[in-house]
Scaffold this active site. Structure first.
Site, PDB file in Angstrom:
ATOM      1  N   ALA A  42       0.807  -1.270   0.033  1.00  0.00           N
ATOM      2  CA  ALA A  42       0.060   0.054   0.086  1.00  0.00           C
ATOM      3  C   ALA A  42       1.037   1.226   0.111  1.00  0.00           C
ATOM      4  CB  ALA A  42      -1.013   0.117   1.214  1.00  0.00           C
ATOM      5  N   THR A  43       0.301   2.201  -0.785  1.00  0.00           N
ATOM      6  CA  THR A  43       0.579   3.655  -0.271  1.00  0.00           C
ATOM      7  C   THR A  43       1.303   5.008  -0.726  1.00  0.00           C
ATOM      8  OG1 THR A  43       0.558   2.581   1.648  1.00  0.00           O
ATOM      9  CG2 THR A  43       2.237   4.133   1.543  1.00  0.00           C
ATOM     10  N   THR A  44       0.791   5.812  -0.078  1.00  0.00           N
ATOM     11  CA  THR A  44       1.546   7.273   0.317  1.00  0.00           C
ATOM     12  C   THR A  44       0.851   7.896   1.709  1.00  0.00           C
ATOM     13  OG1 THR A  44       1.786   7.862  -1.884  1.00  0.00           O
ATOM     14  CG2 THR A  44       1.949   9.452  -0.215  1.00  0.00           C
TER      15      THR A  44
END
Lengths: 264, 259
Positions: A42-44
């Site tokens: 996942a992600t920022t």
């Protein structure tokens, strides 16, 4: 049924209780062998200090290779009344870490009849990351979190910490970011902090929420693993604000209004 | 000794007498349910006696501090591991008391070569509504009394422990007659009940105290004891603020009525 926990020389150590009862598994060490498993990642995520405390935000996308696994992942997790953990990396490991952390702080408070110090809390997460070393070496289950808290006792009460995958902890002066979209977010925050209308620490709550939305939008523009705002499905980033009064989640209505009027 | 049943019975009854004597001077602890949660109240002289166990569960105890501490840790560990492995909603006082505490206490009490727990405990679990509030009294021999675990029984909206049976009867008689509407009057009722219980624990006091005698008695005891009060707040399933100590500002106006 056994008596008080004797397995750890540390009083109030919940992880030791879990290990003693075999309720958590030690990560198998398989050094040198990298897994071919395509894991969900996942992600920022980002965190920065503003006038009233600290803001932590994260996008909602979880990916596995090229596939979008989930577009409603919650990566900003409330750990206790004044602490928030944001996760980048493998949710399988990260959510479990957050659960252990949440229970560890509560267990400590209830059993020792006092709150764990901020240093103790920051260190507890570092220890969980170190315990995950076996996974990191194999290239799965890597977690690179942020931890934000409000320490009433400190002269500089808003705190943001970031980590590396092996558990090294760093305290951020003004902001921190993690995940695949982090380079973009870091540039935006650096620019705004130095040459923007005013430094991040002097900004009010609404300005700060707006900046977080813009920074995440910038990250999503170039990074496929970062989810942008989905207005049709009403999916907005998760933004949590930690102040002296505690942790508050910014509502979707506020985010929707701000996004429509000033970002999109 | 084990192969002589009479000696075993004798040993158990000596042990019971000894423990009852040790617990007799204990200051009553009271749990009282009201619209916003459960109030737990006691007065002590030197140490803390009301503790947070888990999101919706709290505990009070009289007895030896070392034994209370061991039982308190056992409760926190049980609740925390259950809450972590399953979920906070699966942590239940009914299960904890029936399947863990009662057998452990009974076993320690009846193993006459080992030490029994010198403790009497009161557990409270706040429910979603006042009808679901649960109070459990656990004795050193594993005997258990709950305000509501069997169907068809009238539910009491309180639970209490005291040093002696007579003390407990007095506490319960005050509590069962009271109408509780808010925290302030829960505090007032609990203080009265505490006074009545402590009064009756004294062997010279065979009768329940008359109003002026109780007032006089409370006034003198408030000079020696300090109050301890906490609330298990209702309806905080998703947050962490279940157990809150009652602030000084709320206690003072009520206490001053008795001084």
């Amino acid at each position: 049924m056994d008596g008080p926990n004797q397995s750890s020389p540390l009083a109030g150590d919940f992880l030791a209780v879990l290990k003693q009862r075999k309720l958590v598994n030690d990560v198998p060490h398989n050094a040198g062998h990298r897994s071919e498993l395509k894991e969900t990642t996942a992600t920022t995520i980002l965190g920065f200090k503003f006038a009233g405390g600290v803001l932590v935000a994260g996008d909602r996308r979880a990916t596995s290779g090229n596939v979008v696994m989930y577009d409603r992942a919650d990566k900003v997790l409330e750990i206790d009344r004044h602490s928030v953990m944001a996760i980048a990396g493998s949710p399988a490991t990260a959510w479990e870490m957050a659960r252990i952390l949440e229970h560890s702080f509560q267990f400590y408070r209830r059993s020792q009849l006092q709150e764990m110090s901020v240093e103790g809390k920051v260190r507890a997460l570092s220890k969980l990351l170190r315990d995950n070393l076996g996974m990191v070496i194999q290239g799965v289950g890597v977690v690179v979190p942020l931890f934000a808290t409000y320490d009433k006792k400190s002269s500089d009460p808003a705190k943001v910490f970031f980590y590396d995958a092996m558990g090294a902890q760093f305290e951020a002066t003004d902001f921190a970011s993690s995940g695949s979209g982090a380079p973009a977010v870091r540039s935006v925050l650096y620019y705004e902090n130095n040459w923007g209308a005013k430094p991040l620490r002097e900004r009010g709550q609404e300005e700060s929420i707006l900046l977080a939305l813009k920074a995440l939008d910038t990250a999503a523009e170039a990074d496929t693993a970062t989810g942008g705002v989905d207005r049709h499905a009403r999916i907005f980033p998760i933004i949590k604000i930690v102040t002296e009064a505690g942790v508050r989640t910014v509502g979707d209505d506020t985010l929707s209004e701000l996004f429509q009027s000033q970002v999109a | 000794m084990i192969d002589e049943p009479y000696r075993w019975v004798e040993a158990i009854s000596n042990r019971r007498e000894y423990i009852e004597n040790e617990l007799a001077p204990g200051s009553p602890t009271i749990g009282l349910s009201f619209s916003d949660g459960i109030l737990l109240l006691t007065f002590g002289r030197d140490r803390r006696k009301i503790f947070e166990i888990y999101d919706r569960i709290a505990m009070g105890g009289i007895g030896h501090p070392g034994d209370i501490e061991r039982l308190r840790m056992m409760a926190i560990e049980l609740a925390s591991t259950e809450g972590f492995t399953r979920s906070a909603a699966d942590v239940s006082l009914r299960r904890m008391a029936t399947y863990s505490f009662s057998p452990v206490l009974k076993q320690a009490f009846e193993q006459i070569y080992g030490a029994p727990y010198l403790a009497r405990l009161l557990f409270a679990e706040v429910g979603e509504s006042q009808e679901e509030d649960l109070f459990v009294r656990l004795d050193y021999d594993g005997a258990m009394h709950a305000n509501a675990m069997s169907a068809g029984k009238r539910r009491e909206s309180f639970g209490a422990i005291a040093g002696t049976r007579r003390g407990l009867e007095q506490v319960e008689s005050v509590l069962s007659r009271a109408k509780i509407s808010n925290l302030r009057n829960a505090l007032e009722t609990a203080i009265r009940a505490w006074g009545a219980g402590l009064y009756a624990s004294d062997e010279d006091h065979a009768e329940a105290p008359e109003e002026p005698a109780l007032k006089q008695f409370l006034k003198s005891r408030l000079e020696q004891y300090t109050i301890e009060a906490a609330v298990l707040e209702r309806g905080t399933a998703g947050s962490h603020a279940g157990f809150v100590e009652v602030p000084e500002a709320d206690l003072e106006p009520v206490l001053s009525k008795f001084r």
